[in-house]
Write a protein that holds these residues in place. Structure first.
Motif, PDB file in Angstrom:
ATOM      1  N   ALA A   7      11.364  17.276   1.751  1.00 20.34           N
ATOM      2  CA  ALA A   7      10.972  16.150   2.601  1.00 20.34           C
ATOM      3  C   ALA A   7      12.204  15.410   3.104  1.00 20.34           C
ATOM      4  O   ALA A   7      12.306  15.082   4.295  1.00 20.34           O
ATOM      5  N   GLU A   8      13.166  15.179   2.203  1.00 20.96           N
ATOM      6  CA  GLU A   8      14.388  14.486   2.634  1.00 20.96           C
ATOM      7  C   GLU A   8      15.106  15.307   3.683  1.00 20.96           C
ATOM      8  O   GLU A   8      15.633  14.781   4.678  1.00 20.96           O
ATOM      9  N   ARG A   9      15.138  16.598   3.436  1.00 24.11           N
ATOM     10  CA  ARG A   9      15.855  17.475   4.355  1.00 24.11           C
ATOM     11  C   ARG A   9      15.241  17.423   5.741  1.00 24.11           C
ATOM     12  O   ARG A   9      15.941  17.266   6.747  1.00 24.11           O
ATOM     13  N   SER A  10      13.935  17.489   5.799  1.00 27.10           N
ATOM     14  CA  SER A  10      13.324  17.505   7.127  1.00 27.10           C
ATOM     15  C   SER A  10      13.436  16.129   7.771  1.00 27.10           C
ATOM     16  O   SER A  10      13.508  16.015   8.991  1.00 27.10           O
ATOM     17  N   TYR A  11      13.498  15.081   6.960  1.00 22.04           N
ATOM     18  CA  TYR A  11      13.685  13.733   7.513  1.00 22.04           C
ATOM     19  C   TYR A  11      15.035  13.635   8.207  1.00 22.04           C
ATOM     20  O   TYR A  11      15.138  13.148   9.336  1.00 22.04           O
ATOM     21  N   ILE A  12      16.061  14.126   7.534  1.00 19.80           N
ATOM     22  CA  ILE A  12      17.401  14.049   8.115  1.00 19.80           C
ATOM     23  C   ILE A  12      17.477  14.906   9.377  1.00 19.80           C
ATOM     24  O   ILE A  12      18.003  14.482  10.422  1.00 19.80           O
ATOM     25  N   SER A  14      15.090  15.958  11.380  1.00 14.24           N
ATOM     26  CA  SER A  14      14.324  15.498  12.542  1.00 14.24           C
ATOM     27  C   SER A  14      14.989  14.280  13.156  1.00 14.24           C
ATOM     28  O   SER A  14      14.943  14.090  14.368  1.00 14.24           O
ATOM     29  N   GLY A  15      15.645  13.469  12.333  1.00  7.19           N
ATOM     30  CA  GLY A  15      16.394  12.354  12.898  1.00  7.19           C
ATOM     31  C   GLY A  15      17.533  12.823  13.781  1.00  7.19           C
ATOM     32  O   GLY A  15      17.803  12.276  14.848  1.00  7.19           O
ATOM     33  N   SER A  18      16.204  14.739  17.189  1.00  8.47           N
ATOM     34  CA  SER A  18      15.315  14.077  18.160  1.00  8.47           C
ATOM     35  C   SER A  18      16.093  13.730  19.416  1.00  8.47           C
ATOM     36  O   SER A  18      17.314  13.785  19.450  1.00  8.47           O
ATOM     37  N   LEU A  24      21.498   8.456   9.160  1.00 10.99           N
ATOM     38  CA  LEU A  24      21.112   7.551   8.085  1.00 10.99           C
ATOM     39  C   LEU A  24      21.915   6.258   8.087  1.00 10.99           C
ATOM     40  O   LEU A  24      21.421   5.214   7.685  1.00 10.99           O
TER      41      LEU A  24
END
Lengths: 353, 258
Positions: A7-12, A14-15, A18, A24
């Motif tokens: 989840a953290e990986r995909s958060y970073i 996708s940020g 985009s 971060l």
């Protein structure tokens, strides 16, 4: 290296990928963090520097010059004399800089001893392959006596990532701070039949007149006859050297502004963009990166390339990335060169943004 | 009492001839390779060399000879890893280079192992092998320079992995180009030092991707880019040879089992 959950990986990622990229810590994709360099931190070393990156990464570099005897280049190319077990050629030149990178457990508390020494060997080979060949030789009595620099880098803290490029900056700063003792050659000038070659030495060279061969001089001259001696060409002696105290006895490394810099382009998995100066979490999330080393004024020549990653790069993407990397390297080099201290005492703090 | 047949001494031959010195192979300068400088050097590849291993391969390319064996996927000890682990080890035989390597000290270069590891990674699909490890042993029997060994090892490693039946993204092929020639060149270490620079690449020609790149020396940007293009072109022929030797091996296995 942080371990990330999916989840953290995909958060970073996708940020980063985009259309309005966000990181971060709020930086833009290409903005680096502030780097602080101080020169001359270790006065006992011939050259030293300390580099801190905003966020906690800290590396200390020190150089010790040793007088070494170099065997003129023969066929021992494969470097079996290199006891570190790397087993690869360092170009066969005995005067090249020896590099050691000390990866401390305090910088990487989660790694085992074996992993630490593996990491250390990797960083050493990175520097030996791409930084060391650009360092000019420091001759005392070419071709046999040289000053051999021993560069030691210690990673004190690695908490903000981007270690390889900081290693290069630290090594570069230490070489910029390096003060090399001036030396002069003391030698005999052999006179030959009719030829009175006049060899220039700094201060202490002594010329010998043609026929005055009495006592000690004759013995020394006779003993110094090298392979060319019998045919009437006296070999120019000169196995002695001494420190030259003129000025303050020290000189700086020539061409220190040309030393290489390393740029790391981190590639974002599902887009064509790249970002610079990754933090630890970003490094763990995006494992594809391209290391580029540029040397010479204005980062004209490329002196090293390495790729790491799991997915490779499409062949058409390499050239634009290299061109971009050169542009960034030029900026970095210029701002680093501006901060090099010109005075003999070099404790100067410099900030780079 | 000496007799004609004195057994303590080795009888000398009756004639004597001066020794014939063979022309030494390693010479500085391009003269040795002028004839081959414009074409890729011949490669010999064979899969299935080592029968105990899950997959194996052998390559001879210029003055580089490498044997590779793959064991895996093997179960790995906990802690759990969601992706497979690639353990790659390169070992040089002590007689492999021009000067002898001391065993255990010089024969296992860690930096070269990690380079090949990172060049091979994009070709593998490790996410399909959780809790498993893939062990690759590379034995270099003859070597001349590091970039040559790197590119040949990459080629033979991907052949061995394919021979083991492990799914891959694509066949990785290693190429080495230097800034003097216009194609693959066989270079001794002396020449590596004198030329402008050398690029060793891992390419997956089927996908059009570069899996790894390693450059030493110094050259201008345009030179580097043109060398990369040359390398990508040259990799296609090596890829074809690789594919053919795998097909030959598969045919051999089919005919021996039926």
């Amino acid at each position: 290296m942080a371990t990330l959950s999916p989840a953290e990986r995909s958060y970073i990622i996708s940020g980063l990928s985009s259309s309005t990229p966000t990181r971060l810590d709020g930086r833009s994709l290409h903005s680096p963090r502030a780097i602080t360099i101080s020169y001359g931190d270790a006065p006992q070393a011939n050259g030293s520097a300390r580099v801190c990156v905003e966020g906690g990464t800290e590396i200390i570099a020190g150089i010790r010059l040793e007088v070494g005897d170099v065997v003129p280049r023969t066929s021992d190319i494969n470097g079996t004399g290199n006891g570190k077990g790397k087993g690869r050629a360092t170009g066969g030149e005995g005067w090249q800089t020896q590099v050691e990178v000390d990866v401390t457990p305090q910088a990487y508390p989660q790694l085992s001893q074996q992993a630490l020494s593996l990491l250390s060997a990797q960083y050493e080979s990175l520097l030996s392959d791409h930084f060391v060949p650009s360092i000019p030789p420091l001759p005392i009595l070419p071709p046999t006596k040289y000053f051999i620099p021993h560069l030691q880098l210690t990673i004190i803290s690695a908490s903000s990532g981007s270690i390889p490029s900081t290693l290069f900056i630290a090594a570069r700063a230490a070489f910029s701070d390096l003060k090399i003792p001036k030396t002069k050659r003391i030698g005999w000038e052999g006179a030959t039949k009719g030829h009175n070659g006049d060899r220039e030495t700094d201060d202490g060279g002594m010329d010998m007149e043609e026929s005055d061969l009495s006592g000690i001089k004759a013995a020394v001259r006779g003993g110094r006859k090298g392979p060319g001696g019998k045919s009437g060409r006296a070999r120019v002696g000169g196995d002695e050297w001494d420190l030259d105290p003129s000025g303050d006895g020290l000189e700086v490394l020539q061409e220190r502004e040309k030393l290489p810099v390393l740029i790391i382009l981190n590639l974002i998995p599902s887009s064509n963009a790249f970002f610079l100066d990754a933090t630890l979490a970003e490094e763990a999330a995006c494992s594809d990166r391209l290391h580029l080393c540029f040397a010479n004024f204005n980062a004209e020549t490329i002196c090293g390339m390495r790729m790491e990653g799991e997915s490779g790069i499409p062949t058409g993407r390499i050239k634009p990335l290299i061109v971009e990397g050169q542009r960034i390297a030029k900026q970095l080099m210029q701002s680093l060169n501006e901060q090099i201290p010109t005075g003999a005492s070099g404790i100067t703090a410099a900030a780079h943004r | 009492m000496t007799t004609a047949f004195d057994r303590r001494r080795i009888p000398a031959p009756e004639d004597s001839y001066p020794p014939e010195l063979s022309h030494s192979g390693i010479e500085a300068g391009p003269s040795n390779h002028a004839a081959r400088s414009k074409s890729t050097k011949p490669i010999y590849l064979k899969a299935g060399l080592i029968s105990q291993a899950n997959g194996s391969g052998y390559i001879e390319s210029g003055r580089v000879k490498i044997a590779c064996s793959v064991y895996g996927p093997r179960p790995k000890q906990p802690p759990y890893s969601p992706q497979g682990t690639l353990n790659l080890e390169v070992k040089f035989a002590p007689f492999a280079s021009h000067s002898r390597r001391a065993p255990l000290r010089d024969t296992e270069p860690a930096a070269l192992s990690s380079l090949i590891h990172s060049h091979l990674l994009p070709a593998l699909q490790l996410h399909l092998l959780p809790k498993s490890a893939l062990d690759i042993q590379i034995l270099v029997i003859e070597s001349d320079s590091v970039p040559n060994v790197l590119s040949a090892a990459l080629t033979v490693a991907s052949m061995a992995v394919a021979d083991a039946g492990i799914p891959m993204n694509g066949l990785g092929v290693g190429v080495m180009i230097d800034s003097e020639g216009s194609g693959d060149r066989n270079q001794s270490d002396i020449e590596v030092h004198d030329s402008g620079g050398t690029i060793s690449m891992g390419v997956m020609p089927a996908l059009g991707r570069i899996s790894g790149i390693w450059m030493t020396g110094e050259m201008s940007l345009d030179q580097a880019c043109s060398l990369i293009d040359t390398g990508v072109q040259a990799s296609k022929s090596t890829h074809a040879i690789l594919a053919q030797s795998l097909i030959a091996r598969a045919a051999e296995q089919l005919s021996s089992s039926s």
